[in-house]
Design a protein around this motif. Structure first.
Motif, PDB file in Angstrom:
ATOM      1  N   MET A  69       0.896  -1.161   0.154  1.00  0.00           N
ATOM      2  CA  MET A  69       0.143  -0.263  -0.137  1.00  0.00           C
ATOM      3  C   MET A  69       0.820   1.039   0.114  1.00  0.00           C
ATOM      4  O   MET A  69       1.873   1.388   0.904  1.00  0.00           O
ATOM      5  N   LYS A  70       0.552   2.303  -0.944  1.00  0.00           N
ATOM      6  CA  LYS A  70       1.359   3.341  -0.994  1.00  0.00           C
ATOM      7  C   LYS A  70       0.176   4.366  -0.300  1.00  0.00           C
ATOM      8  O   LYS A  70      -0.568   4.721  -0.846  1.00  0.00           O
ATOM      9  N   ILE A  71       0.789   5.332   0.628  1.00  0.00           N
ATOM     10  CA  ILE A  71       0.024   6.325   1.158  1.00  0.00           C
ATOM     11  C   ILE A  71       0.500   7.668   0.517  1.00  0.00           C
ATOM     12  O   ILE A  71       1.555   7.836   0.383  1.00  0.00           O
ATOM     13  N   ASP A  72      -0.511   8.324  -0.079  1.00  0.00           N
ATOM     14  CA  ASP A  72      -0.364   9.320  -0.857  1.00  0.00           C
ATOM     15  C   ASP A  72      -1.571  10.295  -0.744  1.00  0.00           C
ATOM     16  O   ASP A  72      -2.448  10.153   0.055  1.00  0.00           O
ATOM     17  N   HIS A  73      -1.846  11.483  -1.601  1.00  0.00           N
ATOM     18  CA  HIS A  73      -2.733  12.189  -1.627  1.00  0.00           C
ATOM     19  C   HIS A  73      -4.191  11.554  -2.083  1.00  0.00           C
ATOM     20  O   HIS A  73      -5.159  12.251  -2.060  1.00  0.00           O
ATOM     21  N   LYS A  74      -4.031  10.233  -2.617  1.00  0.00           N
ATOM     22  CA  LYS A  74      -5.332   9.571  -3.002  1.00  0.00           C
ATOM     23  C   LYS A  74      -5.700   8.801  -1.725  1.00  0.00           C
ATOM     24  O   LYS A  74      -6.697   7.848  -2.088  1.00  0.00           O
ATOM     25  N   THR A  75      -5.196   8.662  -0.673  1.00  0.00           N
ATOM     26  CA  THR A  75      -5.655   8.231   0.518  1.00  0.00           C
ATOM     27  C   THR A  75      -6.074   9.007   1.681  1.00  0.00           C
ATOM     28  O   THR A  75      -5.350   9.846   1.977  1.00  0.00           O
ATOM     29  N   ALA A  76      -7.309   8.572   1.928  1.00  0.00           N
ATOM     30  CA  ALA A  76      -7.912   9.621   3.215  1.00  0.00           C
ATOM     31  C   ALA A  76      -8.153   8.863   4.392  1.00  0.00           C
ATOM     32  O   ALA A  76      -8.408   7.522   4.275  1.00  0.00           O
ATOM     33  N   LEU A  77      -8.041   9.354   5.510  1.00  0.00           N
ATOM     34  CA  LEU A  77      -8.250   9.004   6.723  1.00  0.00           C
ATOM     35  C   LEU A  77      -9.642   9.286   7.189  1.00  0.00           C
ATOM     36  O   LEU A  77     -10.078  10.488   7.094  1.00  0.00           O
ATOM     37  N   LEU A  78     -10.464   8.454   7.352  1.00  0.00           N
ATOM     38  CA  LEU A  78     -11.766   8.476   8.188  1.00  0.00           C
ATOM     39  C   LEU A  78     -11.665   8.220   9.463  1.00  0.00           C
ATOM     40  O   LEU A  78     -11.535   7.111  10.036  1.00  0.00           O
ATOM     41  N   LEU A  79     -12.201   9.304  10.150  1.00  0.00           N
ATOM     42  CA  LEU A  79     -12.023   9.101  11.854  1.00  0.00           C
ATOM     43  C   LEU A  79     -13.752   9.031  12.151  1.00  0.00           C
ATOM     44  O   LEU A  79     -14.470   9.936  11.797  1.00  0.00           O
ATOM     45  N   ILE A  80     -14.185   7.798  12.436  1.00  0.00           N
ATOM     46  CA  ILE A  80     -15.422   7.504  12.519  1.00  0.00           C
ATOM     47  C   ILE A  80     -15.982   7.599  14.034  1.00  0.00           C
ATOM     48  O   ILE A  80     -15.638   6.777  14.902  1.00  0.00           O
ATOM     49  N   ASP A  81     -17.191   8.468  14.423  1.00  0.00           N
ATOM     50  CA  ASP A  81     -17.637   8.688  15.476  1.00  0.00           C
ATOM     51  C   ASP A  81     -16.980   8.489  16.572  1.00  0.00           C
ATOM     52  O   ASP A  81     -17.154   7.920  17.803  1.00  0.00           O
ATOM     53  N   LEU A  82     -15.655   9.210  16.750  1.00  0.00           N
ATOM     54  CA  LEU A  82     -14.870   9.510  17.852  1.00  0.00           C
ATOM     55  C   LEU A  82     -15.579  10.632  18.700  1.00  0.00           C
ATOM     56  O   LEU A  82     -15.007  11.698  18.705  1.00  0.00           O
ATOM     57  N   GLN A  83     -16.567  10.330  19.447  1.00  0.00           N
ATOM     58  CA  GLN A  83     -17.474  11.166  19.942  1.00  0.00           C
ATOM     59  C   GLN A  83     -17.698  10.888  21.695  1.00  0.00           C
ATOM     60  O   GLN A  83     -17.364   9.762  22.141  1.00  0.00           O
ATOM     61  N   LYS A  84     -17.798  11.945  22.238  1.00  0.00           N
ATOM     62  CA  LYS A  84     -17.680  11.879  23.908  1.00  0.00           C
ATOM     63  C   LYS A  84     -19.004  10.764  24.289  1.00  0.00           C
ATOM     64  O   LYS A  84     -18.829  10.172  25.192  1.00  0.00           O
ATOM     65  N   GLY A  85     -19.969  10.687  23.820  1.00  0.00           N
ATOM     66  CA  GLY A  85     -21.198   9.628  23.929  1.00  0.00           C
ATOM     67  C   GLY A  85     -20.760   8.573  24.077  1.00  0.00           C
ATOM     68  O   GLY A  85     -21.286   7.511  25.208  1.00  0.00           O
ATOM     69  N   PHE A  86     -19.475   8.047  23.547  1.00  0.00           N
ATOM     70  CA  PHE A  86     -18.842   6.591  23.438  1.00  0.00           C
ATOM     71  C   PHE A  86     -18.049   6.388  24.776  1.00  0.00           C
ATOM     72  O   PHE A  86     -17.646   5.385  25.258  1.00  0.00           O
ATOM     73  N   GLU A  87     -18.081   7.500  25.720  1.00  0.00           N
ATOM     74  CA  GLU A  87     -17.001   7.381  26.700  1.00  0.00           C
ATOM     75  C   GLU A  87     -18.147   6.985  28.164  1.00  0.00           C
ATOM     76  O   GLU A  87     -17.595   6.254  28.983  1.00  0.00           O
TER      77      GLU A  87
END
Length: 187
Positions: free
Chosen positions: A1-19
């Motif tokens: 896997m090559k990480i470049d500007h065609k690779t996006a990070l999705l940060l899903i539902d990192l919300q305080k309610g899950f604490e």
């Protein structure tokens, strides 16, 4: 896997309610998942790579993830900054009822790296759809987490088992499952 500007990070539902672990079932795996996600996010920001914060805006009354509830807010470790895009959803996929797919296609993004909560719900559904849409998808196992579940006959399933079986169903079918350390070597 090559990480470049065609690779996006999705940060899903990192919300305080899950604490509120008790609300979600009483037990949880990967206690350092958010810390790992924040380390990935820092490197992503430092390299100027595309990223998207996904926020669950629950339509279930009493949910800590309801809009205008404190639990709907992003966790401090992974809170969006500046003009980082936020995708708001009300179901278990970041693609349903949002323009995420359109945004990714418009930017020529072909690979996704996914971190967040919860492995067997929004992570799984989003990953399945991403794979079906043709995205090369990577799940970062130790930057994901879930909660204990009660089965249809009342049996309790521990979070780690739920996590492991959800990822086993996704691995090499809809996504590749790797560790944060593996990803860092690629960055």
């Amino acid at each position: 896997m090559k990480i470049d500007h065609k690779t996006a990070l999705l940060l899903i539902d990192l919300q305080k309610g899950f604490e509120d672990i008790e609300y979600w079932g009483g037990g949880r795996n990967n206690p350092d998942a958010e810390l790992k996600a924040s380390k990935i996010l820092k490197v992503w920001r430092d390299k100027g790579l595309p990223l998207y914060h996904v926020q669950h805006c629950s339509t279930t009354k009493g949910s800590p993830l309801e809009p205008n509830m404190p639990g709907n807010e992003f966790m401090d470790l992974t809170k969006p900054i500046k003009s980082e895009p936020i995708i708001q959803k009300s179901v278990n996929s970041a693609f349903i009822g949002t323009d995420l797919k359109k945004q990714l296609y418009e930017k020529g993004i072909s690979k996704l790296v996914i971190v967040g909560l919860t492995t067997d719900h929004c992570i799984s559904t989003t990953s399945r759809m991403a794979g079906n849409f043709g995205f090369e998808t990577y799940l970062i196992e130790d930057a994901l987490a879930t909660f204990d579940k009660i089965g249809v006959n009342g049996e309790k399933y521990p979070a780690q088992l739920i996590h492991d079986t959800a990822l086993a169903s996704l691995h090499e079918e809809f996504a590749m499952v790797i560790q944060t350390s593996d990803l860092m070597k690629l960055l």
